[in-house]
Scaffold this motif. Structure first.
Motif, PDB file in Angstrom:
ATOM      1  N   MET A 143      46.731 114.820  48.124  1.00 22.39           N
ATOM      2  CA  MET A 143      46.618 113.424  48.551  1.00 22.39           C
ATOM      3  C   MET A 143      47.552 113.159  49.721  1.00 22.39           C
ATOM      4  O   MET A 143      48.733 113.543  49.692  1.00 22.39           O
ATOM      5  CB  MET A 143      46.950 112.486  47.394  1.00 22.39           C
ATOM      6  CG  MET A 143      46.763 111.015  47.707  1.00 22.39           C
ATOM      7  SD  MET A 143      45.050 110.540  48.048  1.00 22.39           S
ATOM      8  CE  MET A 143      44.351 110.576  46.385  1.00 22.39           C
ATOM      9  N   ASN A 144      47.029 112.489  50.747  1.00 15.88           N
ATOM     10  CA  ASN A 144      47.783 112.178  51.960  1.00 15.88           C
ATOM     11  C   ASN A 144      47.908 110.657  52.081  1.00 15.88           C
ATOM     12  O   ASN A 144      46.907 109.959  52.225  1.00 15.88           O
ATOM     13  CB  ASN A 144      47.059 112.764  53.179  1.00 15.88           C
ATOM     14  CG  ASN A 144      47.622 112.274  54.504  1.00 15.88           C
ATOM     15  OD1 ASN A 144      48.804 111.925  54.610  1.00 15.88           O
ATOM     16  ND2 ASN A 144      46.783 112.259  55.532  1.00 15.88           N
ATOM     17  N   ILE A 145      49.144 110.144  52.015  1.00 20.05           N
ATOM     18  CA  ILE A 145      49.405 108.715  52.172  1.00 20.05           C
ATOM     19  C   ILE A 145      50.387 108.535  53.333  1.00 20.05           C
ATOM     20  O   ILE A 145      51.489 109.096  53.314  1.00 20.05           O
ATOM     21  CB  ILE A 145      49.985 108.090  50.892  1.00 20.05           C
ATOM     22  CG1 ILE A 145      49.037 108.288  49.708  1.00 20.05           C
ATOM     23  CG2 ILE A 145      50.284 106.610  51.112  1.00 20.05           C
ATOM     24  CD1 ILE A 145      47.734 107.535  49.806  1.00 20.05           C
ATOM     25  N   GLY A 146      49.988 107.761  54.332  1.00 21.71           N
ATOM     26  CA  GLY A 146      50.814 107.600  55.529  1.00 21.71           C
ATOM     27  C   GLY A 146      51.461 106.236  55.620  1.00 21.71           C
ATOM     28  O   GLY A 146      50.965 105.241  55.092  1.00 21.71           O
ATOM     29  N   PHE A 147      52.593 106.194  56.317  1.00 15.50           N
ATOM     30  CA  PHE A 147      53.291 104.936  56.606  1.00 15.50           C
ATOM     31  C   PHE A 147      53.774 104.987  58.051  1.00 15.50           C
ATOM     32  O   PHE A 147      54.476 105.935  58.437  1.00 15.50           O
ATOM     33  CB  PHE A 147      54.483 104.750  55.659  1.00 15.50           C
ATOM     34  CG  PHE A 147      55.319 103.521  55.964  1.00 15.50           C
ATOM     35  CD1 PHE A 147      54.883 102.264  55.577  1.00 15.50           C
ATOM     36  CD2 PHE A 147      56.529 103.620  56.646  1.00 15.50           C
ATOM     37  CE1 PHE A 147      55.648 101.127  55.848  1.00 15.50           C
ATOM     38  CE2 PHE A 147      57.295 102.499  56.922  1.00 15.50           C
ATOM     39  CZ  PHE A 147      56.849 101.250  56.520  1.00 15.50           C
ATOM     40  N   HIS A 148      53.356 104.012  58.861  1.00 17.92           N
ATOM     41  CA  HIS A 148      53.803 103.945  60.249  1.00 17.92           C
ATOM     42  C   HIS A 148      55.028 103.049  60.295  1.00 17.92           C
ATOM     43  O   HIS A 148      54.929 101.835  60.085  1.00 17.92           O
ATOM     44  CB  HIS A 148      52.694 103.404  61.146  1.00 17.92           C
ATOM     45  CG  HIS A 148      53.015 103.512  62.598  1.00 17.92           C
ATOM     46  ND1 HIS A 148      52.529 102.630  63.543  1.00 17.92           N
ATOM     47  CD2 HIS A 148      53.781 104.396  63.287  1.00 17.92           C
ATOM     48  CE1 HIS A 148      52.964 102.964  64.738  1.00 17.92           C
ATOM     49  NE2 HIS A 148      53.738 104.026  64.612  1.00 17.92           N
ATOM     50  N   HIS A 149      56.170 103.637  60.565  1.00 25.60           N
ATOM     51  CA  HIS A 149      57.436 102.908  60.493  1.00 25.60           C
ATOM     52  C   HIS A 149      57.815 102.368  61.870  1.00 25.60           C
ATOM     53  O   HIS A 149      58.282 103.104  62.741  1.00 25.60           O
ATOM     54  CB  HIS A 149      58.546 103.820  59.972  1.00 25.60           C
ATOM     55  CG  HIS A 149      59.815 103.085  59.689  1.00 25.60           C
ATOM     56  ND1 HIS A 149      60.974 103.723  59.323  1.00 25.60           N
ATOM     57  CD2 HIS A 149      60.113 101.761  59.705  1.00 25.60           C
ATOM     58  CE1 HIS A 149      61.936 102.824  59.146  1.00 25.60           C
ATOM     59  NE2 HIS A 149      61.420 101.625  59.374  1.00 25.60           N
ATOM     60  N   ILE A 150      57.562 101.096  62.051  1.00 22.91           N
ATOM     61  CA  ILE A 150      58.045 100.380  63.231  1.00 22.91           C
ATOM     62  C   ILE A 150      59.272  99.603  62.772  1.00 22.91           C
ATOM     63  O   ILE A 150      59.158  98.662  61.986  1.00 22.91           O
ATOM     64  CB  ILE A 150      56.961  99.458  63.810  1.00 22.91           C
ATOM     65  CG1 ILE A 150      55.744 100.280  64.237  1.00 22.91           C
ATOM     66  CG2 ILE A 150      57.507  98.666  64.992  1.00 22.91           C
ATOM     67  CD1 ILE A 150      54.579  99.454  64.749  1.00 22.91           C
ATOM     68  N   ALA A 151      60.422 100.018  63.213  1.00 23.16           N
ATOM     69  CA  ALA A 151      61.690  99.496  62.693  1.00 23.16           C
ATOM     70  C   ALA A 151      61.820  97.995  62.950  1.00 23.16           C
ATOM     71  O   ALA A 151      61.145  97.420  63.812  1.00 23.16           O
ATOM     72  CB  ALA A 151      62.854 100.248  63.311  1.00 23.16           C
ATOM     73  N   ARG A 152      62.726  97.370  62.204  1.00 25.25           N
ATOM     74  CA  ARG A 152      62.992  95.933  62.307  1.00 25.25           C
ATOM     75  C   ARG A 152      64.488  95.719  62.140  1.00 25.25           C
ATOM     76  O   ARG A 152      65.210  96.620  61.702  1.00 25.25           O
ATOM     77  CB  ARG A 152      62.224  95.180  61.214  1.00 25.25           C
ATOM     78  CG  ARG A 152      62.528  95.750  59.844  1.00 25.25           C
ATOM     79  CD  ARG A 152      61.728  95.137  58.731  1.00 25.25           C
ATOM     80  NE  ARG A 152      62.084  95.770  57.463  1.00 25.25           N
ATOM     81  CZ  ARG A 152      61.999  95.194  56.281  1.00 25.25           C
ATOM     82  NH1 ARG A 152      61.564  93.942  56.185  1.00 25.25           N
ATOM     83  NH2 ARG A 152      62.328  95.837  55.186  1.00 25.25           N
ATOM     84  N   ASP A 153      64.968  94.552  62.486  1.00 22.66           N
ATOM     85  CA  ASP A 153      66.397  94.264  62.341  1.00 22.66           C
ATOM     86  C   ASP A 153      66.869  94.472  60.901  1.00 22.66           C
ATOM     87  O   ASP A 153      67.982  94.940  60.658  1.00 22.66           O
ATOM     88  CB  ASP A 153      66.713  92.829  62.768  1.00 22.66           C
ATOM     89  CG  ASP A 153      66.921  92.706  64.276  1.00 22.66           C
ATOM     90  OD1 ASP A 153      67.230  93.729  64.917  1.00 22.66           O
ATOM     91  OD2 ASP A 153      66.755  91.598  64.804  1.00 22.66           O
ATOM     92  N   GLU A 154      66.016  94.138  59.927  1.00 26.27           N
ATOM     93  CA  GLU A 154      66.404  94.262  58.517  1.00 26.27           C
ATOM     94  C   GLU A 154      66.585  95.705  58.077  1.00 26.27           C
ATOM     95  O   GLU A 154      67.097  95.967  56.979  1.00 26.27           O
ATOM     96  CB  GLU A 154      65.356  93.587  57.625  1.00 26.27           C
ATOM     97  CG  GLU A 154      65.337  92.071  57.706  1.00 26.27           C
ATOM     98  CD  GLU A 154      64.464  91.550  58.826  1.00 26.27           C
ATOM     99  OE1 GLU A 154      64.260  90.320  58.900  1.00 26.27           O
ATOM    100  OE2 GLU A 154      64.003  92.376  59.662  1.00 26.27           O
TER     101      GLU A 154
END
Length: 442
Positions: free
Chosen positions: A390-401
């Motif tokens: 199983m392939n689950i992706g997350f595109h991490h665009i950073a934020r101040d938090e």
């Protein structure tokens, strides 16, 4: 400043030395005493699953989960021989031969950095010690990590097993019983570790529910890399004052590998279901939906679509209603990364091969000409002992938090029992006779 693989690895080694020195310097430091949970003795991996490697928990609802664990330098904790015994079943129902992480692939949006955190950075060797506060009400097992990345002592208190209430398991107001309300709060067995790879710390969590569902999650936390800021590449997000520092955007593509063994047999079949909704046929009619089943007979690189799902069906056992037991794949939220062939699909079904362990950078050991990534494993072979990737992706665009420290962001999926038991395994005794069309005779 850009950091390539070699310098990243060097930073990791230097950081490990600093952590060891820090640990040595604070052993006599002031601070409140913290009660430690029970700790199992350190042990090396054992094929026979000796006591030190066994996990067995009977939850308050009466469901018992049993499994074994072992440690690998790259994959970390591998769970094996997983069985489920709900109330009313006289013996355990085996579900999986094994469940493991198969890769954490981290490509950066600018194309200048790309990492395979399990295989390149020996993910397992980055196992972290945990305190009682990180394993509330549970037991921390000691794992022997021969080549530990961040400590001098190879005996790492790094595997937490505990229980947690997840909320409503069900709720029903029964009109036939004077509006009696039946409700139960579900209970989970949690098994998890924390592994550090450079600036990131990954929480690998396995949740075994009392209704037979298994949730597999990876949570990323720790720190944004202070070396991965670029104000001028057009692919970053400003972090801190103004726009001078922009954290590079990147993806986390997490792969899991599941080897099913429903009812103790590795032989199983895979089925794909697709439903199609069509417009009303005439006045006064509503839309119709038709579901089609397709048996997957050969290896497959599958893509999720609206109203599409898959299940793995037992060849060896049926429930008390005479229906074959199966587990349905339930993907979580995902951002599919199309940049590499092995990340272009959501799920892969392959025929079992012992040497196929990792979704990318698969280690030597397969026959000459075998592929090094899961997309190459799919080559038309018949499925008799299917393995699920199983392939689950997350595109991490950073934020101040995201600093400092970075809140956990989760990605994962579930496998849900489908006809494993004849009724809801948590059914109260007063409703035990209401199976099938129980209202037909009234």
């Amino acid at each position: 400043m850009r950091v390539n693989r070699m310098s990243r690895a060097r930073r990791r080694t230097l950081l490990g030395v600093a952590v060891m020195a820090l640990a040595a310097g604070v052993t006599t430091g002031a601070g409140p005493a913290v009660a430690q949970p029970k700790a199992a003795p350190a042990a090396a991996a054992a094929a026979d699953c000796s006591t030190a490697y066994q996990i067995e928990k009977k939850l308050a609802s009466g469901t018992t989960w049993r499994m074994c664990w072992r440690f690998e330098s790259k994959a970390g904790i591998v769970l094996e021989d997983i069985s489920y015994q709900p109330p009313g079943e006289t013996k355990p129902i085996k579900v999986l031969n094994s469940a493991r992480l198969a890769q954490i692939h981290v490509p950066y949006d600018d194309g200048r950095s790309e990492y395979n955190d399990l295989t390149t950075y020996n993910f397992g060797d980055g196992l972290m010690n945990m305190t009682a506060a990180e394993c509330p009400g549970g037991t921390i097992k000691t794992v022997k990590v021969k080549n530990t990345s961040y400590y001098q002592d190879p005996n790492i208190k790094g595997l937490c097993t505990t229980t947690k209430t997840r909320g409503h398991a069900y709720r029903l107001m029964n009109y036939d019983q004077n509006n009696t309300v039946y409700q139960a709060q579900g209970k989970d067995l949690l098994v998890y570790t924390v592994n550090k790879v450079d600036w990131y710390e990954y929480i690998t969590e396995w949740r075994f529910q009392d209704d037979g569902t298994v949730n597999m999650n990876v949570g990323a936390t720790g720190s944004l890399s202070p070396y991965d800021y670029d104000a001028g590449d057009g692919r970053s997000w400003p972090i801190g004052k103004g726009a001078a520092a922009k954290a590079d955007s990147h993806s986390h593509n997490v792969f899991w590998k599941l080897d099913f063994a429903l009812d103790g047999s590795s032989k199983a079949k895979v089925e794909q279901y697709d439903s199609k909704v069509t417009a009303p046929a005439g006045a006064g009619n509503g839309p119709t939906a038709k579901t089609t089943r397709t048996t997957v007979t050969k290896e497959l690189a599958g893509d999720s679509k609206n109203m599409r799902w898959w299940r793995v069906v037992s060849s060896a056992g049926k429930n008390k209603d005479g229906h074959p037991r199966s587990y349905e794949l339930v993907p979580g939220a995902t951002s599919k990364y199309s940049g590499r062939p092995f990340t272009k699909h959501d799920v892969y079904f392959t025929e079992y091969k012992k040497c196929e362990k990792y979704a990318s950078e698969n280690q030597p050991g397969c026959a000459t000409g075998s592929g090094s990534s899961v997309d190459k494993f799919v080559n038309g072979q018949a499925l008799t002992h299917p393995v699920v990737w199983m392939n689950i992706g997350f595109h991490h665009i950073a934020r101040d938090e995201d600093q400092q420290p970075m809140p956990v962001h989760w990605q994962g999926f579930s496998i849900a029992p489908r006809d494993v038991t004849a009724m809801n395994p948590l059914t109260p005794a007063a409703l035990a006779g209401q199976n099938g069309d129980w209202n037909r005779g009234s």
